[in-house]
Scaffold this motif. Structure first.
Motif, PDB file in Angstrom:
ATOM      1  N   ILE A 190      40.906  24.480  36.398  1.00 34.03           N
ATOM      2  CA  ILE A 190      40.175  25.741  36.368  1.00 34.03           C
ATOM      3  C   ILE A 190      39.905  26.163  37.809  1.00 34.03           C
ATOM      4  CG2 ILE A 190      37.990  26.865  35.751  1.00 34.03           C
ATOM      5  CD1 ILE A 190      37.820  25.157  33.321  1.00 34.03           C
ATOM      6  N   PHE A 191      40.119  27.447  38.094  1.00 31.18           N
ATOM      7  CA  PHE A 191      39.762  27.987  39.403  1.00 31.18           C
ATOM      8  C   PHE A 191      38.278  28.304  39.380  1.00 31.18           C
ATOM      9  CE2 PHE A 191      39.367  31.793  42.231  1.00 31.18           C
ATOM     10  CZ  PHE A 191      39.624  31.136  43.426  1.00 31.18           C
ATOM     11  N   THR A 192      37.519  27.759  40.323  1.00 31.56           N
ATOM     12  CA  THR A 192      36.057  27.844  40.304  1.00 31.56           C
ATOM     13  C   THR A 192      35.541  28.424  41.613  1.00 31.56           C
ATOM     14  OG1 THR A 192      35.965  25.874  38.885  1.00 31.56           O
ATOM     15  CG2 THR A 192      33.933  26.513  39.992  1.00 31.56           C
ATOM     16  N   VAL A 193      34.538  29.302  41.493  1.00 34.81           N
ATOM     17  CA  VAL A 193      33.897  29.920  42.652  1.00 34.81           C
ATOM     18  C   VAL A 193      32.404  29.646  42.571  1.00 34.81           C
ATOM     19  CG1 VAL A 193      33.356  32.106  43.821  1.00 34.81           C
ATOM     20  CG2 VAL A 193      35.630  31.738  42.827  1.00 34.81           C
ATOM     21  N   VAL A 194      31.813  29.242  43.689  1.00 36.69           N
ATOM     22  CA  VAL A 194      30.373  29.042  43.788  1.00 36.69           C
ATOM     23  C   VAL A 194      29.850  29.939  44.901  1.00 36.69           C
ATOM     24  CG1 VAL A 194      28.527  27.413  44.305  1.00 36.69           C
ATOM     25  CG2 VAL A 194      30.489  26.665  42.956  1.00 36.69           C
ATOM     26  N   GLY A 195      28.900  30.820  44.579  1.00 38.68           N
ATOM     27  CA  GLY A 195      28.341  31.736  45.571  1.00 38.68           C
ATOM     28  C   GLY A 195      27.889  33.012  44.903  1.00 38.68           C
ATOM     29  N   CYS A 196      26.847  33.650  45.456  1.00 39.64           N
ATOM     30  CA  CYS A 196      26.246  34.823  44.830  1.00 39.64           C
ATOM     31  C   CYS A 196      26.999  36.109  45.151  1.00 39.64           C
ATOM     32  CB  CYS A 196      24.799  34.963  45.296  1.00 39.64           C
ATOM     33  SG  CYS A 196      23.638  33.973  44.342  1.00 39.64           S
ATOM     34  N   ASP A 197      27.091  36.978  44.140  1.00 35.00           N
ATOM     35  CA  ASP A 197      27.574  38.353  44.298  1.00 35.00           C
ATOM     36  C   ASP A 197      28.862  38.413  45.112  1.00 35.00           C
ATOM     37  OD1 ASP A 197      25.279  39.139  42.932  1.00 35.00           O
ATOM     38  OD2 ASP A 197      24.115  39.218  44.780  1.00 35.00           O
ATOM     39  N   THR A 198      29.854  37.708  44.620  1.00 35.33           N
ATOM     40  CA  THR A 198      31.104  37.564  45.357  1.00 35.33           C
ATOM     41  C   THR A 198      32.300  37.722  44.421  1.00 35.33           C
ATOM     42  OG1 THR A 198      30.065  36.010  46.903  1.00 35.33           O
ATOM     43  CG2 THR A 198      32.459  36.002  46.820  1.00 35.33           C
ATOM     44  N   LEU A 199      33.286  38.449  44.877  1.00 35.40           N
ATOM     45  CA  LEU A 199      34.583  38.514  44.203  1.00 35.40           C
ATOM     46  C   LEU A 199      35.549  37.649  44.997  1.00 35.40           C
ATOM     47  CD1 LEU A 199      36.719  39.704  42.223  1.00 35.40           C
ATOM     48  CD2 LEU A 199      37.033  41.558  43.878  1.00 35.40           C
ATOM     49  N   VAL A 200      36.151  36.707  44.325  1.00 32.04           N
ATOM     50  CA  VAL A 200      37.109  35.826  44.979  1.00 32.04           C
ATOM     51  C   VAL A 200      38.436  35.910  44.242  1.00 32.04           C
ATOM     52  CG1 VAL A 200      37.639  33.481  45.710  1.00 32.04           C
ATOM     53  CG2 VAL A 200      35.273  34.264  45.702  1.00 32.04           C
ATOM     54  N   THR A 201      39.495  36.199  44.976  1.00 29.73           N
ATOM     55  CA  THR A 201      40.826  36.289  44.374  1.00 29.73           C
ATOM     56  C   THR A 201      41.743  35.259  45.001  1.00 29.73           C
ATOM     57  OG1 THR A 201      41.384  38.049  45.941  1.00 29.73           O
ATOM     58  CG2 THR A 201      40.667  38.718  43.744  1.00 29.73           C
ATOM     59  N   GLY A 202      42.601  34.691  44.166  1.00 26.26           N
ATOM     60  CA  GLY A 202      43.643  33.790  44.622  1.00 26.26           C
ATOM     61  C   GLY A 202      44.971  34.519  44.610  1.00 26.26           C
ATOM     62  N   ASN A 203      45.731  34.370  45.661  1.00 23.27           N
ATOM     63  CA  ASN A 203      47.011  35.057  45.783  1.00 23.27           C
ATOM     64  C   ASN A 203      48.111  34.037  45.994  1.00 23.27           C
ATOM     65  OD1 ASN A 203      45.820  37.908  46.119  1.00 23.27           O
ATOM     66  ND2 ASN A 203      44.793  36.733  47.712  1.00 23.27           N
ATOM     67  N   SER A 204      49.157  34.104  45.180  1.00 27.05           N
ATOM     68  CA  SER A 204      50.285  33.193  45.336  1.00 27.05           C
ATOM     69  C   SER A 204      51.446  33.935  45.978  1.00 27.05           C
ATOM     70  CB  SER A 204      50.713  32.630  43.979  1.00 27.05           C
ATOM     71  OG  SER A 204      51.488  33.575  43.271  1.00 27.05           O
ATOM     72  N   THR A 205      52.448  33.174  46.442  1.00 27.06           N
ATOM     73  CA  THR A 205      53.613  33.806  47.051  1.00 27.06           C
ATOM     74  C   THR A 205      54.458  34.530  46.020  1.00 27.06           C
ATOM     75  OG1 THR A 205      54.829  31.732  46.821  1.00 27.06           O
ATOM     76  CG2 THR A 205      53.721  32.138  48.922  1.00 27.06           C
TER      77      THR A 205
END
Length: 530
Positions: A393-408
């Motif tokens: 699972i891709f997991t993000v910890v932190g307030c009011d944040t958009l996190v995106t993962g980008n692959s090649t």
């Protein structure tokens, strides 16, 4: 030479072999086949008319015990013929390059050149290595490509152990070579005012770090073939296009174009494909040694290392499966990728893919949090491994944040986390719902590399963290760990002779079966890679 004369010569050689009743050797008839304990197969040779051209001439020195490639001046440690899976290789002793004359060199980054030959420095079997503190070493090649690495030292101690990680932070760094490299020189640049000797060298991927106070040369690997545009090369290629049991190709095992042609006898035959009609007789019988699973039974710490993975030379299928055992033989590391291995499991009837549990670094939003402020790229490209979509699972910890993962592959995935107030404390049992300072998302299929981008959406400062984690683990306390367990799925490439043979064997042997899963051949029940 006319074709008719050439055919007559082939006929006479054939009669000679039949009259002797002997199996064909690896050298030309009436030519020495060894120098010391090194076998010299044609097109290499010792003595007049025993080699194809001057690039393949071997001189046998020091009472006929030391073979030297005369044109290049390098000592030969071993010569191997190509087969269906491995390119032709020459192991040679390559000089160490010194930064300063007082260290043993001439003060220049001596140029090493194979230009004009049918040899290249193997990209898959060598690593460029730098030893020395706070130094950038770059390799300048004849094709304008520049590669190199940067080494750091925490203090003034530059003692490099033979089993060192060579991580870039321990006074030693290493990097891969560009493709088809035939010549290079090295430039040293001090970056921290740390004086002392610096050393750079190519070394075989199978060798550990050498004591450079004792050794002035290091084993390295050349790949070799014969020129595409010669009469002899064309004749060999034409011969392989008939029913004759040899194959000639101008592409390497990873399907990249080579500078030369390589030939090998098909599996049913032994001999030397570079001798006309040299593929004769049965293939060499096994030496009596048991399969790799028996003589390569290996562990590192409490982790069992099953084939195709392995630690010792010849105990792993290829460099992607090589494991190095570090920290007093307690910590297994996937050498090519640099990740710590926690467990390796073989496929079974219920789980089609083999699994590798590894420690993957946490990615930080800011250098103050422990990272370098960038979404670090993690890559499995070129391997038969993927980040498991099912078990991670891709997991993000932190307030009011958009996190995106980008692959090649242009796939984008990620999640948005919110906080009700300014306080967020993530416990190991948090729901990670997206409203409690933690969010998560699934991965795309067949993901092999990714980078991460953090975007604040509520003006909430503080550190943000992103990571893959095994679905079996809770949310980690990131104050205690910089790595998180992650699951890779693995198999073997469909288009290798090894995979084809195992699949074919599985049709006739009910004790196991092989299936093709996505882009790799993965095993059914039983331990059948050996």
């Amino acid at each position: 030479m006319s074709t008719s004369v050439f055919q007559i010569l082939l006929f006479l050689v054939s009669l000679t072999l039949q009259a002797s009743g002997a199996a064909p050797g690896l050298a030309k008839p009436n030519c020495a086949e060894t120098c010391g304990d090194v076998t010299i197969p044609f097109p290499f040779g010792i003595g007049a008319k025993c080699f194809l051209d001057e690039w393949y001439q071997i001189v046998c020195q020091q009472n006929n015990t030391v073979p030297i490639l005369k044109k290049i001046g390098l000592r030969v440690l071993n010569i191997s013929l190509p087969d269906g899976d491995v390119d032709g290789m020459i192991n040679v002793s390559l000089p160490v390059i010194y930064s300063n004359a007082s260290c043993g060199g001439d003060g220049r980054a001596a140029r090493v050149s194979l230009e004009g030959s049918q040899f290249v420095f193997s990209r898959t079997r060598n690593v460029f290595t730098l030893v020395g503190c706070n130094t950038l070493a770059t390799v300048d090649t004849t094709n304008s490509a520049v590669v190199g690495c940067r080494s750091r030292c925490a203090g003034t101690n530059t003692s490099i152990s033979r089993n060192g990680d060579c991580s870039g932070r321990d006074g030693c760094c290493q990097t891969m070579l560009p493709r088809n490299l035939q010549g290079f020189s090295v430039d040293f640049k001090e970056e921290g005012g740390h004086e002392g000797c610096k050393y750079a060298f190519l070394r075989s991927d199978f060798t550990s770090l050498y004591d450079l106070k004792v050794n002035k040369t290091v084993p390295a690997v050349l790949e070799w073939g014969i020129a595409n545009d010669t009469y002899y090369g064309r004749e060999l290629t034409r011969q392989s296009e008939t029913s004759y049991p040899s194959i000639c190709r101008a592409h390497s095992v990873d399907n990249s174009e080579m500078l030369f042609t390589q030939c090998y006898c098909t599996q049913e035959y032994g001999g030397n494909p570079y001798l006309m009609e040299g593929c004769k007789g049965a293939a060499p019988e096994p030496s009596g040694a048991p399969p790799p699973s028996h003589y390569c039974a290996e562990t590192c710490g409490n982790v069992t290392i099953p084939f195709p993975f392995g630690i010792r030379a010849e105990c792993f299928l290829d460099i992607w499966y090589q494991i190095v055992c570090q920290q007093n033989n307690m910590v297994p590391i996937m050498k090519k990728i640099g990740l710590r291995v926690l467990n390796i499991s073989l496929p079974d009837e219920d789980v089609n893919s083999g699994m590798i549990n590894v420690s993957l670094p946490v990615i930080y939003s800011d250098a103050r949090c422990g990272g370098d402020g960038r979404g670090a790229m993690v890559s499995l490209k070129g391997s038969q491994f993927v980040f498991s979509q099912k078990w991670n699972i891709f997991t993000v910890v932190g307030c009011d944040t958009l996190v995106t993962g980008n692959s090649t592959e242009s796939a984008v995935f990620g999640c948005r986390s919110k906080c009700a107030g300014t306080n967020f404390t993530i416990s190991k049992d948090s729901a990670c719902s997206g409203r409690d300072g933690c969010c998560q998302s699934l991965l795309p299929l067949n993901l092999q590399d990714f980078g991460v981008n953090f975007e604040e959406e509520g003006g909430h400062g503080g550190c943000k963290y992103a990571f893959f984690r095994s679905d079996f683990t809770g949310v980690y306390d990131l104050r205690l760990s910089d790595t998180v367990p992650v699951v890779l799925e693995w198999g073997i490439a469909n288009d290798t002779n090894y995979a084809i043979d195992r699949i074919r064997q599985g049709y006739y042997d009910d004790s196991f079966h092989c299936i093709s899963v996505e882009n790799s051949a993965r095993r059914g029940s039983g331990s059948i890679y050996d």
